[in-house]
Design a protein around this motif. Structure first.
Motif, PDB file in Angstrom:
ATOM      1  N   HIS A  83       0.844  -1.187   0.000  1.00  0.00           N
ATOM      2  CA  HIS A  83       0.000   0.000   0.000  1.00  0.00           C
ATOM      3  C   HIS A  83       0.886   1.246   0.000  1.00  0.00           C
ATOM      4  O   HIS A  83       1.795   1.371   0.831  1.00  0.00           O
ATOM      5  N   PRO A  84       0.649   2.190  -0.908  1.00  0.00           N
ATOM      6  CA  PRO A  84       1.555   3.336  -1.026  1.00  0.00           C
ATOM      7  C   PRO A  84       1.499   4.299   0.157  1.00  0.00           C
ATOM      8  O   PRO A  84       2.444   5.062   0.372  1.00  0.00           O
ATOM      9  N   MET A  85       0.428   4.278   0.927  1.00  0.00           N
ATOM     10  CA  MET A  85       0.292   5.211   2.051  1.00  0.00           C
ATOM     11  C   MET A  85       0.766   4.598   3.365  1.00  0.00           C
ATOM     12  O   MET A  85       1.371   5.267   4.189  1.00  0.00           O
ATOM     13  N   THR A  86       0.453   3.323   3.564  1.00  0.00           N
ATOM     14  CA  THR A  86       0.781   2.691   4.840  1.00  0.00           C
ATOM     15  C   THR A  86       2.053   1.863   4.794  1.00  0.00           C
ATOM     16  O   THR A  86       2.634   1.559   5.838  1.00  0.00           O
ATOM     17  N   GLY A  87       2.470   1.451   3.600  1.00  0.00           N
ATOM     18  CA  GLY A  87       3.628   0.576   3.471  1.00  0.00           C
ATOM     19  C   GLY A  87       3.344  -0.867   3.842  1.00  0.00           C
ATOM     20  O   GLY A  87       4.253  -1.705   3.865  1.00  0.00           O
ATOM     21  N   LYS A  88       2.064  -1.174   4.105  1.00  0.00           N
ATOM     22  CA  LYS A  88       1.702  -2.545   4.497  1.00  0.00           C
ATOM     23  C   LYS A  88       1.492  -3.424   3.266  1.00  0.00           C
ATOM     24  O   LYS A  88       1.174  -2.926   2.180  1.00  0.00           O
ATOM     25  N   PRO A  89       1.645  -4.742   3.445  1.00  0.00           N
ATOM     26  CA  PRO A  89       1.413  -5.656   2.319  1.00  0.00           C
ATOM     27  C   PRO A  89      -0.039  -5.615   1.860  1.00  0.00           C
ATOM     28  O   PRO A  89      -0.931  -5.137   2.580  1.00  0.00           O
ATOM     29  N   GLY A  90      -0.286  -6.118   0.664  1.00  0.00           N
ATOM     30  CA  GLY A  90      -1.636  -6.181   0.124  1.00  0.00           C
ATOM     31  C   GLY A  90      -2.595  -6.882   1.063  1.00  0.00           C
ATOM     32  O   GLY A  90      -2.228  -7.823   1.767  1.00  0.00           O
ATOM     33  N   TRP A  91      -3.850  -6.427   1.041  1.00  0.00           N
ATOM     34  CA  TRP A  91      -4.827  -6.898   2.031  1.00  0.00           C
ATOM     35  C   TRP A  91      -5.260  -8.350   1.824  1.00  0.00           C
ATOM     36  O   TRP A  91      -5.790  -8.972   2.740  1.00  0.00           O
ATOM     37  N   TRP A  92      -5.021  -8.917   0.620  1.00  0.00           N
ATOM     38  CA  TRP A  92      -5.396 -10.319   0.391  1.00  0.00           C
ATOM     39  C   TRP A  92      -4.234 -11.097  -0.207  1.00  0.00           C
ATOM     40  O   TRP A  92      -4.403 -11.980  -1.023  1.00  0.00           O
ATOM     41  N   GLN A  93      -3.033 -10.800   0.253  1.00  0.00           N
ATOM     42  CA  GLN A  93      -1.860 -11.497  -0.273  1.00  0.00           C
ATOM     43  C   GLN A  93      -1.852 -12.970   0.115  1.00  0.00           C
ATOM     44  O   GLN A  93      -1.104 -13.764  -0.456  1.00  0.00           O
TER      45      GLN A  93
END
Length: 367
Positions: A62-72
């Motif tokens: 995610h470009p704003m949070t830096g977290k991995p994709g929500w359904w990886q």
């Protein structure tokens, strides 16, 4: 960038976009990501539909949070939805705040953000916008549509609105209509946002949002995504960084601290007006409404196979809602598979590590 990985894109489609409520958008912008490649006969496309607070970043950072994709856990190499096999599309929904047309978008007729002048939308409008995107991408027919929660509502709507354009539908932890209880929870969240003085009738500046109201809305909603069993196991009545209660209103308990963190982090990535519009769209959702209240009649034209998945501890969209859909599909003569999976994690189970769900989806897609 290697086409096997996420490609962050925007497209503005000119011309009027008519909405179910009678309003018309002068143009339609959709932000989306793709993974994999469309094959020669354009038969391997899968559309992933996101939930209320999701976005197009289904399997990439995610470009704003830096977290991995929500359904990886579901989408990716050697996962059930593998970009080596499928051309995967995930679009930010109409009304969203990650690039698609929504209340924060600029109205081309006036050069200012729409804010609350943005027309009220429905789930069917979201699906129609996705269909316009697929036309742009040259995808006439989808191998499958997959979604959980609000994403499941979109997936089911695809079978009703575009029966000739989808081969399989996977609806997880979802429903064919929003219940009175769910509408009630959404109204609490909306009122929290609108009661925040910073909301200013929806005309707040991007750098001065109604953060307190949106955080409370997120906190209230987040409780519905969990289960009593899960909350008890994770937090119980354990105190947060203290040996005894403070006899005050600080976050004495770990669960309080957790919810406050969820609220504050949500404000950093989501727009308050988008929350109002998307929750309203969910509240209006009722697939049987335009078919004299008969859900089986709504599915009468469906040409696809269905797979429904529910979770034992999900009280937001309980198994009874999935069974209602299954009965309607059976009455309509549509092929359907259904499984209820054991999980202590409530509604959010579909986003967490769920190997049984992955096996079900993998088997359904390959059959």
């Amino acid at each position: 960038m290697d086409a096997r990985f996420g490609l962050d894109k925007h497209v503005t489609l000119p011309g009027d976009f008519a909405l179910a409520g009678g309003a018309v958008l002068p143009e339609l912008t959709i932000a989306y990501e793709t993974y994999g490649r469309l094959n020669a006969n354009a038969s391997n496309a899968i559309l992933i539909c996101h939930a209320l607070t999701g976005d197009q970043y289904v399997a990439s950072t995610h470009p704003m949070t830096g977290k991995p994709g929500w359904w990886q856990r579901l989408v990716g190499a050697n996962k059930p939805v593998d970009p080596e096999d499928y051309f995967i599309i995930c679009a930010n929904v109409l009304g969203g705040c990650m690039g698609s047309s929504g209340p924060a978008s600029i109205d081309p007729r006036g050069g200012r953000p729409y804010a609350m002048a943005f027309p009220v939308i429905t789930i069917s409008d979201m699906v129609a916008a996705q269909a316009r995107l697929l036309d742009h991408l040259g995808v006439a027919r989808l191998a499958a549509v997959i979604g959980g929660s609000m994403g499941g509502m979109q997936a089911l709507s695809w079978a009703v609105q575009y029966p000739d354009r989808v081969g399989k539908v996977v609806a997880i932890a979802s429903a064919a209509r929003h219940s009175a209880q769910n509408i009630a929870f959404h109204e609490v969240g909306r009122q929290a946002i609108m009661a925040d003085p910073m909301w200013a009738g929806g005309d707040y500046a991007p750098d001065a949002p109604p953060a307190a109201g949106l955080a409370v809305a997120r906190m209230a909603a987040h409780i519905t995504y969990l289960s009593e069993e899960g909350l008890t196991e994770k937090f119980g009545r354990r105190l947060q960084d203290r040996a005894a209660v403070s006899f005050g209103f600080d976050a004495d308990f770990q669960v309080e601290s957790y919810l406050r963190h969820q609220g504050l982090s949500f404000v950093e990535r989501f727009d308050a007006n988008s929350y109002l519009y998307i929750t309203r769209a969910m509240d209006y959702f009722d697939l049987a409404n335009t078919h004299d209240g008969n859900l089986a009649r709504a599915f009468a034209a469906a040409r696809c196979r269905f797979c429904l998945v529910s979770f034992t501890s999900d009280w937001l969209y309980p198994t009874t809602e999935s069974r209602r859909i299954v009965r309607a599909l059976n009455a309509a003569g549509a092929p359907v598979s259904f499984v209820e999976l054991e999980s202590p994690f409530g509604h959010d189970a579909f986003l967490l590590d769920a190997p049984e769900m992955n096996r079900v989806i993998s088997g359904f897609l390959s059959a």
